[in-house]
Every structure is written in structure tokens, then in C-alpha cells.
Design a protein around this motif. Structure first.
Motif, PDB file in Angstrom:
ATOM      1  N   ARG A 176     -10.216   8.352   7.715  1.00 54.97           N
ATOM      2  CA  ARG A 176      -9.920   7.841   6.384  1.00 54.97           C
ATOM      3  C   ARG A 176      -8.414   7.827   6.147  1.00 54.97           C
ATOM      4  O   ARG A 176      -7.704   8.742   6.547  1.00 54.97           O
ATOM      5  N   SER A 177      -7.952   6.777   5.504  1.00 57.01           N
ATOM      6  CA  SER A 177      -6.558   6.675   5.091  1.00 57.01           C
ATOM      7  C   SER A 177      -6.504   5.833   3.834  1.00 57.01           C
ATOM      8  O   SER A 177      -6.906   4.667   3.848  1.00 57.01           O
ATOM      9  N   ARG A 178      -6.006   6.408   2.749  1.00 55.87           N
ATOM     10  CA  ARG A 178      -5.903   5.647   1.505  1.00 55.87           C
ATOM     11  C   ARG A 178      -4.990   4.439   1.679  1.00 55.87           C
ATOM     12  O   ARG A 178      -5.311   3.339   1.255  1.00 55.87           O
ATOM     13  N   ARG A 179      -3.848   4.658   2.350  1.00 56.45           N
ATOM     14  CA  ARG A 179      -2.886   3.569   2.519  1.00 56.45           C
ATOM     15  C   ARG A 179      -3.471   2.426   3.348  1.00 56.45           C
ATOM     16  O   ARG A 179      -3.369   1.255   2.963  1.00 56.45           O
ATOM     17  N   GLN A 194      -7.987  -3.736   2.119  1.00 60.79           N
ATOM     18  CA  GLN A 194      -8.567  -4.328   0.917  1.00 60.79           C
ATOM     19  C   GLN A 194      -7.806  -5.572   0.501  1.00 60.79           C
ATOM     20  O   GLN A 194      -8.387  -6.601   0.138  1.00 60.79           O
ATOM     21  N   HIS A 228       0.811  -1.218   0.000  1.00 60.57           N
ATOM     22  CA  HIS A 228       0.000   0.000   0.000  1.00 60.57           C
ATOM     23  C   HIS A 228       0.842   1.264   0.000  1.00 60.57           C
ATOM     24  O   HIS A 228       0.308   2.364  -0.121  1.00 60.57           O
ATOM     25  N   ASP A 229       2.184   1.133   0.102  1.00 58.44           N
ATOM     26  CA  ASP A 229       3.048   2.310  -0.036  1.00 58.44           C
ATOM     27  C   ASP A 229       3.170   2.748  -1.494  1.00 58.44           C
ATOM     28  O   ASP A 229       3.621   3.859  -1.779  1.00 58.44           O
ATOM     29  N   GLU A 230       2.823   1.839  -2.417  1.00 57.97           N
ATOM     30  CA  GLU A 230       2.768   2.150  -3.849  1.00 57.97           C
ATOM     31  C   GLU A 230       4.106   2.699  -4.379  1.00 57.97           C
ATOM     32  O   GLU A 230       4.145   3.727  -5.052  1.00 57.97           O
ATOM     33  N   GLY A 281      -6.571   1.845   3.823  1.00 54.09           N
ATOM     34  CA  GLY A 281      -7.670   1.271   3.041  1.00 54.09           C
ATOM     35  C   GLY A 281      -7.173   0.242   2.045  1.00 54.09           C
ATOM     36  O   GLY A 281      -7.771  -0.842   1.897  1.00 54.09           O
ATOM     37  N   LEU A 282      -6.095   0.548   1.347  1.00 54.63           N
ATOM     38  CA  LEU A 282      -5.520  -0.415   0.405  1.00 54.63           C
ATOM     39  C   LEU A 282      -5.008  -1.657   1.129  1.00 54.63           C
ATOM     40  O   LEU A 282      -5.150  -2.785   0.649  1.00 54.63           O
ATOM     41  N   ARG A 309      -5.262  10.015  11.354  1.00 61.26           N
ATOM     42  CA  ARG A 309      -6.163   9.486  10.315  1.00 61.26           C
ATOM     43  C   ARG A 309      -7.486   8.986  10.868  1.00 61.26           C
ATOM     44  O   ARG A 309      -8.508   9.057  10.196  1.00 61.26           O
TER      45      ARG A 309
END
Length: 335
Positions: A286-289, A295, A134-136, A291-292, A186
Motif C-alpha cells: 500500500r502507498s497513499r501517494r 487514481q 500526489h505529493d500534495e 494510490g493517488l 511499499r
């Protein structure tokens, strides 16, 4: 790569410590439990003895992001490093942004450095970068894992089970272990969220007849701890009062199921390394990282959302730390 499943005297350094007998890895990190857990877990799984070389930032430098420091070794207090960790045959492990800035400077002076987490600088400044999916990030010297690194090995769990199983034997089965984090930048975990979580856990006790053992963390607010204890202890739950021996590993080892709050990648990663199904208690935020991250684990069938009821489904331990450690040994040609 994605995993499935004589040294010159350095500026701002004191004379090297006498080397210990076992192979060592100097851990360049701020003295935070979460960072030490990841770096020590990686080192030990790679067959190295970790030695913390704490990064202490000088006054004034904290106001500037570490990646912007023109001379990182001047921004910190003298770093003590075992002699065996320096030079082309040694190993140093840096973690986080601050540790990464110092680690990159140490590598520029001739050391071998493995960076944990995205350093938010040129990845080529490190021999190896170990990060989460999730660090992409990507690159020829990058190794990605699904979970955060940690030291919760099967052997560690077995030892904790021998100690804690008798202590928790009075609780009904199935035993649900609850790991509670705290608010951060977050996610929010205050009084309102504490009441909501207590109500959900109480419902599970009433409806499903489970035993419940709960441990707060250092980040759990005092008010939240009191709310959880007040609501759950009368229902027969065991709630750690933060006194005496920390039960965290014991709760992981003895659980038939685990509930963990959504704020911590580290706690979720350690929970899914067990043989218990893991339910994640949602929190406002909320946190995109993250969340990924969740998921990924949901698609792997390893976690589900906690809805106030006991859920059971077939699972297998999910832990990429050992595979990452083996890859590190291979990349660095560690004997």
C-alpha cells in the motif's frame, strides 16, 4: 501552479570544471538510475545538456535525514560543478531529499536551483519545485505534474522503434510489452507474486493469442526473473535475460499494449507516454501517494487494472514533462 496536461568559492567544492560549449544544467543527485532519468529528462526537454554532479555522502552522515543536516556541503564529498551552472545565470537541478538538501545549500551561496520531488523542507529555499500532484504540496514556486518526469519523448520512441521492431517481428500481434519492477518499502514482489504474475501473463497468451515481450528491471529479484522465464518462455514469450542491450525503450516503442507492475511511478509514467493502453499489475502492499497517482491516471482513462486478459481501448499519450520543461524555462527566463 498545476499543469494540466562572479561566484564566491563554495565550501566542499573542487574548482569548477571548464564549461562545455552547450548550455548546461548541473544535476545534483545521488547516482541512482531513477533520479538521473527524471533530472536528465527535464533538462533535455528544456534544451539544456545535463551534467551529473553526483552527491556522495560522507560516512556517518547517512544516519541523519538530509533535511536535518546543519551544513549540507560538509556532509558530502567535494561536488564538481561546471562553472556555467553556478551563479545567477546558471541552472542546477537537484532531486530527492539528499539532493534537495545540497541544492538548497548551493542556492544559499548564490546559485539558481530547480528541485524535483518534494524536498521535505521549506520550499522557499528553491527557485522552483517540480513535484507530482500526489505529493500534495503547493506554493507560488511549485509546478505540479500528473506523471513523473522522464526522457521518453516521441523522438526517442521513434528511434527505439526503428532498432527494435525488426528484433521483435517474430512475435505474434498484438504485442504486449511487460515491464517488471521489484519489491520496495511499499510493495512486495517475491516468489509468490512472481508465480501469480506468470500465471496471469500465461493466461493472456493462451486465451488471447498475444505475443509477449518482458523486461525485468535492476530491482527484479533473480528468483522472480527465473520464475517468469520458466513459465513464459515455453509459451513463446521473449524474456530478457539481462544480457546485452537493454530492450526497455524498444518494448515501450513497439507495444500494442503494456503491462507494468504497480511498484514504480516512473515506469508507469513512461508507459503512459506511449500510444499503447497500459494495464497495471497489482502487488501486495500500500502507498497513499502511488494510490493517488494511479487514481489520477485511471480517471484520465489512461490505465486499467490488469486481470490476466488483453484489454484494448482508445488512448492518447499522457506526458507532462514537456509542459513542465517549458514552464521552467519561462519561470527562470531561460533564453
Amino acid at each position: 501552479m498545476t499543469l494540466r496536461f562572479p561566484v564566491r568559492q563554495m565550501h566542499a567544492m573542487t574548482p569548477p570544471l571548464m564549461p562545455p560549449a552547450d548550455p548546461t544544467a548541473g544535476v545534483i543527485a545521488e547516482d541512482f538510475a531513477g533520479m538521473k532519468s527524471q533530472a536528465f529528462g527535464l533538462a533535455r526537454r528544456a534544451g539544456l545538456t545535463p551534467v551529473l554532479c553526483p552527491v556522495m555522502v560522507r560516512p556517518g552522515w547517512r544516519y541523519l535525514p538530509a533535511s536535518w543536516w546543519p551544513m549540507p556541503l560538509r556532509a558530502i564529498r567535494p561536488l564538481q560543478m561546471p562553472a556555467t551552472c553556478m551563479g545567477p545565470s546558471g541552472v542546477m537541478i537537484s532531486i530527492g531529499g539528499t539532493g534537495g538538501a545540497v541544492g538548497a545549500a548551493m542556492r544559499a551561496r548564490g546559485g539558481r536551483v530547480v528541485q524535483i520531488q518534494n524536498p521535505r523542507m521549506d520550499l522557499r529555499k528553491f527557485d522552483l519545485v517540480i513535484a507530482n500532484r500526489h505529493d500534495e504540496i503547493s506554493g507560488p514556486n511549485v509546478v505540479l505534474s500528473r506523471t513523473a518526469l522522464h526522457g521518453v519523448s516521441p523522438e526517442c520512441l521513434a528511434q527505439a522503434r526503428r532498432v527494435w521492431a525488426p528484433r521483435l517481428a517474430h512475435l505474434p500481434r498484438p504485442l504486449v510489452s511487460v515491464l517488471v519492477g521489484g519489491g520496495n518499502g511499499r510493495f512486495r514482489l517475491g516468489a509468490a507474486e512472481g508465480h501469480a504474475l506468470a500465471a496471469q501473463l500465461g493466461r493472456m497468451i493462451d486465451c488471447d493469442g498475444v505475443g509477449l515481450a518482458l523486461t525485468p528491471s535492476r530491482r527484479t529479484g533473480v528468483e522472480v526473473r527465473e520464475i517468469l522465464s520458466h513459465h513464459l518462455s515455453p509459451k513463446g514469450a521473449w524474456v530478457w535475460d539481462m544480457e546485452g542491450e537493454n530492450p526497455y525503450l524498444g518494448l515501450l516503442a513497439c507495444a500494442d499494449a503494456i503491462v507494468v507492475t504497480a511498484d514504480s511511478v516512473s515506469m508507469i509514467s513512461e508507459a503512459v507516454a506511449t500510444q499503447a493502453p497500459v494495464m497495471v499489475a497489482a502487488l501486495p502492499g500500500r502507498s497513499r501517494r502511488i494510490g493517488l497517482f494511479m487514481q489520477d491516471l485511471t480517471q484520465a482513462g489512461r490505465i486499467r487494472v490488469f486481470d490476466g486478459r488483453m484489454r484494448d481501448w482508445p488512448v492518447a499519450p499522457l506526458d507532462d514533462t514537456q509542459a513542465v520543461a517549458q514552464e521552467m524555462r519561462h519561470r527562470l527566463n531561460l533564453k
